[in-house]
Scaffold this active site. Structure first.
Site, PDB file in Angstrom:
ATOM      1  N   GLY A   1       0.820  -1.211   0.000  1.00 37.91           N
ATOM      2  CA  GLY A   1       0.000   0.000   0.000  1.00 37.91           C
ATOM      3  C   GLY A   1       0.853   1.259   0.000  1.00 37.91           C
ATOM      4  O   GLY A   1       2.088   1.200  -0.053  1.00 37.91           O
TER       5      GLY A   1
ATOM      6  N   SER B   1       1.395  -9.080   1.857  1.00 33.95           N
ATOM      7  CA  SER B   1       0.141  -8.548   1.302  1.00 33.95           C
ATOM      8  C   SER B   1      -0.467  -9.596   0.379  1.00 33.95           C
ATOM      9  O   SER B   1       0.201 -10.537  -0.038  1.00 33.95           O
ATOM     10  CB  SER B   1       0.364  -7.238   0.543  1.00 33.95           C
ATOM     11  OG  SER B   1       0.882  -7.475  -0.747  1.00 33.95           O
TER      12      SER B   1
ATOM     13  N   ASP C   1      -1.931  -8.823  -2.599  1.00 31.39           N
ATOM     14  CA  ASP C   1      -2.010  -8.317  -3.973  1.00 31.39           C
ATOM     15  C   ASP C   1      -0.806  -8.806  -4.777  1.00 31.39           C
ATOM     16  O   ASP C   1       0.298  -8.265  -4.677  1.00 31.39           O
ATOM     17  CB  ASP C   1      -2.066  -6.787  -3.968  1.00 31.39           C
ATOM     18  CG  ASP C   1      -2.512  -6.226  -5.314  1.00 31.39           C
ATOM     19  OD1 ASP C   1      -1.984  -6.696  -6.348  1.00 31.39           O
ATOM     20  OD2 ASP C   1      -3.379  -5.331  -5.330  1.00 31.39           O
TER      21      ASP C   1
ATOM     22  N   ASP D   1      -2.802 -13.063   3.503  1.00 36.26           N
ATOM     23  CA  ASP D   1      -3.872 -12.202   3.988  1.00 36.26           C
ATOM     24  C   ASP D   1      -3.851 -12.212   5.510  1.00 36.26           C
ATOM     25  O   ASP D   1      -3.627 -13.264   6.124  1.00 36.26           O
ATOM     26  CB  ASP D   1      -5.220 -12.733   3.478  1.00 36.26           C
ATOM     27  CG  ASP D   1      -6.333 -11.701   3.583  1.00 36.26           C
ATOM     28  OD1 ASP D   1      -6.425 -11.035   4.634  1.00 36.26           O
ATOM     29  OD2 ASP D   1      -7.108 -11.567   2.624  1.00 36.26           O
TER      30      ASP D   1
ATOM     31  N   SER E   1      -3.248   3.514  12.708  1.00 39.15           N
ATOM     32  CA  SER E   1      -4.664   3.838  12.829  1.00 39.15           C
ATOM     33  C   SER E   1      -4.980   5.172  12.149  1.00 39.15           C
ATOM     34  O   SER E   1      -4.133   5.753  11.465  1.00 39.15           O
ATOM     35  CB  SER E   1      -5.082   3.860  14.299  1.00 39.15           C
ATOM     36  OG  SER E   1      -6.490   3.950  14.420  1.00 39.15           O
TER      37      SER E   1
ATOM     38  N   LYS F   1     -10.249   8.694  11.893  1.00 44.22           N
ATOM     39  CA  LYS F   1     -11.644   8.242  11.801  1.00 44.22           C
ATOM     40  C   LYS F   1     -12.019   7.281  12.929  1.00 44.22           C
ATOM     41  O   LYS F   1     -13.193   6.971  13.120  1.00 44.22           O
ATOM     42  CB  LYS F   1     -11.900   7.623  10.433  1.00 44.22           C
ATOM     43  CG  LYS F   1     -11.881   8.656   9.308  1.00 44.22           C
ATOM     44  CD  LYS F   1     -12.070   8.049   7.941  1.00 44.22           C
ATOM     45  CE  LYS F   1     -12.159   9.133   6.878  1.00 44.22           C
ATOM     46  NZ  LYS F   1     -10.985  10.020   6.834  1.00 44.22           N
TER      47      LYS F   1
ATOM     48  N   VAL G   1      -3.446  11.104   4.673  1.00 47.37           N
ATOM     49  CA  VAL G   1      -2.108  11.111   4.099  1.00 47.37           C
ATOM     50  C   VAL G   1      -2.156  11.753   2.726  1.00 47.37           C
ATOM     51  O   VAL G   1      -2.868  11.299   1.835  1.00 47.37           O
ATOM     52  CB  VAL G   1      -1.534   9.680   4.000  1.00 47.37           C
ATOM     53  CG1 VAL G   1      -0.155   9.704   3.350  1.00 47.37           C
ATOM     54  CG2 VAL G   1      -1.462   9.049   5.382  1.00 47.37           C
TER      55      VAL G   1
ATOM     56  N   VAL H   1      -8.051  12.884  -1.400  1.00 48.25           N
ATOM     57  CA  VAL H   1      -8.751  13.827  -2.253  1.00 48.25           C
ATOM     58  C   VAL H   1      -7.838  14.406  -3.331  1.00 48.25           C
ATOM     59  O   VAL H   1      -8.313  14.864  -4.378  1.00 48.25           O
ATOM     60  CB  VAL H   1      -9.361  14.960  -1.387  1.00 48.25           C
ATOM     61  CG1 VAL H   1      -8.278  15.902  -0.885  1.00 48.25           C
ATOM     62  CG2 VAL H   1     -10.428  15.724  -2.140  1.00 48.25           C
TER      63      VAL H   1
END
Length: 331
Positions: free
Chosen positions: A15, A39, A41, A64, A127, A130, A171, A178
Site C-alpha cells: 500500500g 500482502s 495483492d 492475507d 490507525s 476516523k 495522508v 482527495v
C-alpha cells in the site's frame, strides 16, 4: 530510532504507507536488516519485486491477515511488526460490512495472536483519525482495532511483546485521498467539494514513516501516539491544485464528517503533550511493566482539524503536492 539489523514484517506492505516505508529504509545505508512485505495483492508484489530487483533486504510474502496460519509462518523470527493492512474505502465498507470486520478487526486479532506466539518484540498498529468518535464502519473497525491492540499487552504474561498504536490524519497523495481525485477532475476544469466548511488533518507519507520509526524507539506498550500535524481547508486544497477550475458543492456524503478529530475530550484526561506529539496513555493497564508518564494530562482538550493552531496555506499545499507528483508517490 536507528534501524540496523532487525527483521520487520510489514502487513499491507504494497500500500501507500508500505511503499514509503520500504523506500525510506532502503535509502538508509545503515539498514542491513530484512523487510518482509506481506500482502495479498500479487500484481503489486510483482511490481515491487521489479522495482527493487536484487535487493536482498526484501522478502515478498503473499498472504492475507485473515489467514492466521499463514501469518504465523510469516512472523517466525521477526523483531518488529508494522500492521498497516486494512480495508479503507468508506462507502464500500458500508456496503460490505462483514468484510470490513474480517480484515480490520479479526485480521488485527490475528496479528496480535501471531506476534504473541512468536515472541515479537514490538508491534505497531497504523490507525486513523476516523477511529475517534466514529460515524462510519471504517472508523468503528479502526476504533476496535485500537482497543484490542492496546489491551493485547495484558495477554503477554511473562513474554516481552509490546503493542502500541500510531494514529494520524489523511495522508497527502495516498490512494483514496482527495488530491488525486481533484487532479483528475481539474482536467475538465471543475472540482466537486462536499462542503466548503470542511477541514482535515494532513500528513505526508514520509512524516508518517518517520513517526512510526520514532515510535518503535519510544513505545513501552499500550500507548497511542498522535503527531502534531497541520490542518487544511478542503477549499484551499482545490485552489492549490487548480485555481481556475469551477467548484461545485455537492453536499456532505453519508458517513462523512465536517471536521476530523485525533484526540477526543474523553481521551484528553489521560493524554500527555510533548513537543511534536501527544501520547494517549491506556485507561486500563493491567499488564506488568506499564508505566505512567510523569506529566500533567491535557484535560478538557479536543484535538480536531478545525481547532488546530497549525494550518497549511494554499501555496504550501501546492508545493507539497508538486513534490509528491514529482516522486510519483500515491498515484
Amino acid at each position: 530510532m536507528n534501524l540496523t539489523k532487525q527483521t520487520i514484517l510489514l502487513t499491507g506492505g504494497t500500500g501507500s504507507f508500505g511503499k514509503a516505508f520500504i523506500a525510506h529504509l532502503l535509502s538508509q545505508k545503515t539498514f542491513k536488516g530484512v523487510i518482509r512485505i506481506y500482502s495479498r495483492d500479487e500484481f503489486k508484489q510483482h511490481a515491487l519485486m521489479a522495482k527493487y530487483q536484487g535487493d536482498k533486504r526484501l522478502r515478498f510474502l503473499l498472504g492475507d491477515v485473515r489467514d492466521l496460519r499463514r501469518l504465523k509462518r510469516a512472523i517466525v523470527g521477526v523483531d518488529y511488526v508494522i500492521h498497516a493492512a486494512a480495508l479503507k474505502q468508506v462507502p464500500l465498507l458500508e456496503y460490505n460490512p462483514f468484510e470490513a470486520i474480517h480484515t480490520n478487526i479479526m485480521g488485527s486479532e490475528n496479528v496480535i495472536e501471531a506476534s504473541l506466539d512468536e515472541n515479537v518484540s514490538k508491534v505497531i498498529l497504523i490507525s486513523s483519525d476516523k477511529a475517534v468518535s466514529p460515524v462510519n464502519l471504517y472508523g468503528a473497525t479502526k476504533m476496535v482495532a485500537e482497543k484490542i491492540f492496546i489491551q493485547a499487552n495484558s495477554y503477554g504474561g511473562e513474554k516481552s511483546t509490546k503493542f502500541s498504536v500510531v494514529r494520524y490524519g489523511n495522508v497527502m497523495g495516498s490512494r483514496g485521498s482527495v488530491v488525486p481525485v481533484f487532479i483528475s477532475q481539474a482536467k475538465n476544469n471543475h472540482i466537486t467539494i462536499t462542503d466548503i466548511r470542511m477541514t482535515r488533518f494532513w500528513i505526508t507519507l514520509e512524516q508518517g514513516v518517520e513517526l512510526v520509526i520514532n515510535t518503535l524507539g519510544k513505545m513501552k506498550g499500550g500507548e497511542i501516539f498522535v503527531p502534531k500535524i497541520p490542518s487544511v481547508r478542503i477549499t484551499e486544497v482545490a485552489k492549490a491544485i487548480s485555481p481556475n477550475s469551477k467548484i461545485r458543492i455537492v453536499g456532505i456524503r453519508p458517513g462523512e464528517k465536517l471536521h476530523e478529530a485525533l484526540i477526543s475530550f474523553d481521551e484528553s484526561r489521560h493524554t500527555r503533550e510533548f513537543k511534536n506529539y501527544f501520547l494517549i496513555e491506556p485507561e486500563f493497564d493491567w499488564w506488568a511493566g506499564s508505566s505512567k508518564v510523569k506529566k500533567k494530562p491535557v484535560d478538557g482538550f479536543m484535538y480536531s482539524s478545525d481547532n488546530n493552531n497549525k494550518w497549511l496555506s494554499a501555496e504550501k499545499i501546492k508545493t507539497l503536492i508538486s513534490d509528491i507528483a514529482s516522486d510519483g508517490a500515491g498515484y
